[in-house]
Structures are given as C-alpha cells and as structure tokens.
Design an enzyme around this catalytic site. Structure first.
Site, PDB file in Angstrom:
ATOM      1  N   HIS A  99      38.502  32.730  41.273  1.00  0.00           N
ATOM      2  CA  HIS A  99      38.753  31.298  41.496  1.00  0.00           C
ATOM      3  C   HIS A  99      38.821  30.529  40.170  1.00  0.00           C
ATOM      4  O   HIS A  99      38.643  29.315  40.150  1.00  0.00           O
ATOM      5  CB  HIS A  99      37.712  30.682  42.436  1.00  0.00           C
ATOM      6  N   ASP A 138      41.628  31.116  38.215  1.00  0.00           N
ATOM      7  CA  ASP A 138      43.051  31.077  37.848  1.00  0.00           C
ATOM      8  C   ASP A 138      43.679  29.714  38.108  1.00  0.00           C
ATOM      9  O   ASP A 138      44.393  29.178  37.259  1.00  0.00           O
ATOM     10  CB  ASP A 138      43.840  32.202  38.514  1.00  0.00           C
ATOM     11  N   GLY A 148      41.565  41.870  50.312  1.00  0.00           N
ATOM     12  CA  GLY A 148      41.319  41.193  49.041  1.00  0.00           C
ATOM     13  C   GLY A 148      41.863  41.959  47.855  1.00  0.00           C
ATOM     14  O   GLY A 148      41.440  41.744  46.718  1.00  0.00           O
ATOM     15  N   SER A 166      49.811  41.024  49.281  1.00  0.00           N
ATOM     16  CA  SER A 166      50.897  40.034  49.260  1.00  0.00           C
ATOM     17  C   SER A 166      51.591  40.003  47.901  1.00  0.00           C
ATOM     18  O   SER A 166      52.821  39.994  47.817  1.00  0.00           O
ATOM     19  CB  SER A 166      50.372  38.649  49.620  1.00  0.00           C
ATOM     20  N   ASP A 225      47.186  37.255  40.737  1.00  0.00           N
ATOM     21  CA  ASP A 225      47.610  38.459  41.445  1.00  0.00           C
ATOM     22  C   ASP A 225      48.975  38.944  40.979  1.00  0.00           C
ATOM     23  O   ASP A 225      49.184  40.136  40.736  1.00  0.00           O
ATOM     24  CB  ASP A 225      47.648  38.201  42.950  1.00  0.00           C
ATOM     25  N   TYR A 241      39.438  28.563  51.285  1.00  0.00           N
ATOM     26  CA  TYR A 241      40.070  28.660  49.967  1.00  0.00           C
ATOM     27  C   TYR A 241      40.586  27.294  49.529  1.00  0.00           C
ATOM     28  O   TYR A 241      40.334  26.841  48.407  1.00  0.00           O
ATOM     29  CB  TYR A 241      41.212  29.680  50.032  1.00  0.00           C
TER      30      TYR A 241
END
Length: 385
Positions: A35, A37, A127, A131, A175, A227
């Site tokens: 968290h 980024d 996690g 995606s 990611d 989130y």
C-alpha cells in the site's frame, strides 16, 4: 508439453488455426512494501515462476476477440467501440489494455483485429496479481505484434490505467512493474514517484532459502470496499499534513502527524511511512548482509498491516505466526489484504515442516485448508514463441 505449447494447442482448439505467437507474464510476490505504491512510495516485488500466457492470431477485420481457459464463452469488441464502459467481467482486463494503449497514444486506426486466447497457472484471488500478469502479457503481445514501440515502464502504466479505469480497481503500479521488469533470483526495487526501477539480487538460492506461499483462499475484491477506503484515508492524511503524498512524510514526522490526525487516519499514515522505510532498509540489508538478515523487517511489516492498516484476516495471521514459530526467517501477508496469501522466507530443509505445521494449524482452527507451495523469483514478461 511446455506452457507455450499448451497455449498454442488451446488457441488451435478454440479458433481452428495456429496462433502467430505466444507471450507470457508472471504473477508477482511483493516481498515488502504494501500500500505504498499509490502513495508515491517504494515497493520491492519479484516475479513468480507462475505465468499467464496469451496466444495471438490475426484477423481480417478490426474486431478483438478474447477467449480463455477460465470462461465458457469468447468476448468480441470492434476496435472503434473501445471504451471503459463497453466491457465488464473478466474481459475488462484484456480489452481494457487495448483501450489503454490507445489512450497512451497508440494509433490503432490501421491495425487489424486479433484473436486472443489466455491460459494461466497464477492462482486467482490469492494476492499474487493474476490480473497484472494477464494485463502485461496482453500489453507486451499487442505492443510487439502491432509494432507500437512502447517501452516496458510505459506498458506498466498502460496496465495500471486499464485496471483503474476499465476494471475499476484503484491500484498503483507495483504489480505491472513487477510483471514486466522482473529478473531471475532478483527483486524490482521501484520508486513509484519517479518510476525508476533497479533490479536487486535476492540471493535466495545462494543461501538455500525458499519463499513459501500460503494461499488462504479467503477471497478479496480490490474494486470494492476496504482497499478504496484505505486509499481515501491516505489521501486525507496527506491533505491534512499539507504534502503531495505520504511519500513526503518521514518517520521523524510521525509525532506531528499524531497531533493533527484522528487515530484511525494516523494509523493508516503510520503504516505507509514506516513501510516505506522498511523497503529501504530491506534493500540495504540485502546488499550489506544478505537475505537471511531481512526477517525482522518482514515480521514488522505484517504487524503494521495487521494493527495500523487493518488489512489482515485471522487466516493470514495464523499462517504468519505458525511459520514464524516453526523456524521461518520472516513472514508477512502479501498483496492488497482482506484475504489472499501470506509468504514466509524459509530455509530449504525446513520447508516440509513449516508447510505441515501451517496445514495442521488451519485444520485445528476449523479454517478452510490453504494451498501451500514454494515460488522462485523469475523472469518478467517475454515472448515465448
């Protein structure tokens, strides 16, 4: 058969012809830096040895058609009809990438359409960024096949835009950067403000260490709920503190922050500020002392996510605590939280015992059995065929 051969075979079975090529991209494990980024901070992920493959074949029209091993029907869309509102469900990821390429300046007015078929062994909902693996495989495939000329940092931005605007998940760029920039037995140290990236040797193999993943099978959904609320708290904290982002707040500033912020917002801010410092400390420790010395930083990261950011769940806490108790160098939850996976850095001879202890602990608590497996830091997105 290799994964690429399986992808070619799946394309041929679906479309009745041979694909022009196969590209793939890995999922990722974020070693540390959660968290941070979207707060312009620092992250330190690595690519998984589990990948998503996209097989591609040309069409004679301007239609994009996507099919996958995990959906019963293909989805088609004309290139001239691309918009964030034109797609939904799983197809939003690959078709969103096509839209985002155009938003970044790709001239798609003259390209032919393509048929795509997707296969993957990246666990979904764990996690581990299935995606981003999908987005980056598609982005690299189309960039090369259509000759668009984007570099990998730009393709990472393309993937993020697709996920933010088309999928509707307010994620940062961690990611996609990991999936595109990763190298074997190395982590990607990424400055999310400048997007400068440095590949840092991890030396896990050299020190006989394994990364054990515990997929709790507790599902999370980044596009909704917690989130987005955490991100809003971070933005609120930055506004009150008068900074552009929490990247500009340092550990020494926390006493002042405690005076200005309500308790919940302060704890959210404290996590991000201390997590940024832990990323820097981890990279320095790897360089100076090696991977066996980073355990306390991994452990502290989990405590911060559990107590200050409040994104852990009992299953993740149990996986972490059990791994630590049975000899892990360090352990933490990884990913966006509210489910997904924990990771433990474990000496190779201890992997069977730690794995068994975790499975036993889950059974004793009455939790659903987790999937426990090892991963190796691996190469980023590439063309396979």
């Amino acid at each position: 058969m290799t994964d690429a051969a399986l992808a070619l075979d799946a394309f041929a079975q679906w479309y009745g012809r041979r694909a022009a090529g196969v590209w793939s991209a890995p999922g990722r494990v974020n070693l540390i830096g959660e968290h941070t980024d979207y707060n312009d901070g620092f992250v330190f992920p690595f690519g998984l040895d589990r990948r998503t493959q996209v097989a591609l074949g040309d069409r004679d029209d301007r239609v994009i058609r996507v099919a996958s091993a995990f959906a019963p029907e293909a989805v088609s869309l004309h290139l001239d009809e691309l918009s964030p509102d034109a797609v939904s469900g799983w197809a939003a990821y690959p078709l969103g990438v096509v839209w985002a390429l155009r938003e970044f300046g790709a001239d798609l007015s003259q390209v032919r359409g393509v048929d795509l078929h997707l296969t993957s062994d990246v666990p979904v909902g764990a996690g581990l960024s299935s995606s981003a693996a999908l987005e980056c495989a598609v982005a690299l495939a189309l960039n090369e096949h259509w000759g668009l000329g984007f570099d990998r940092p730009t393709l990472a931005k393309v993937g993020r835009l697709a996920e933010n605007r088309v999928v509707g998940a307010p994620t940062g760029i961690l990611d996609q950067s990991a999936s595109l920039l990763a190298e074997t037995d190395a982590g990607v140290f990424l400055d999310c403000r400048s997007l400068d990236a440095e590949v840092i040797p991890l030396r896990f193999a050299e020190e006989d260490l394994e990364v054990l993943v515990v997929d709790t099978h507790v599902e999370h959904a980044h596009a909704t709920g917690g989130y987005a609320a955490r991100r809003a708290s971070c933005e609120q904290g930055a506004r009150v503190l008068g900074v552009e982002s929490l990247r500009d707040v340092h550990v020494d500033d926390l006493p002042r922050a405690a005076e200005l912020l309500d308790d919940e917002t302060f704890r959210r801010v404290r996590h991000v500020v201390t997590e940024n410092q832990r990323v820097l400390d981890t990279v320095r420790t790897l360089r100076e002392r090696g991977p066996s010395a980073i355990g306390t930083l991994l452990d502290a990261s989990h405590v911060s996510m559990r107590d200050d950011f409040e994104i852990s769940v009992p299953e993740l806490d149990l996986a972490v605590e059990t791994s630590q108790r049975h000899g892990a160098v360090g352990a933490r939850m990884t990913g966006g939280g509210f489910g997904g996976s924990a990771i433990a850095l474990v000496a190779k001879p201890l992997v069977p015992a730690v794995s068994e202890a975790v499975l036993t602990a889950f059974a004793e608590r009455g939790f659903r059995a987790p999937t426990v497996f090892t991963v190796s830091p691996s190469q980023g997105a590439r063309r396979d065929v």
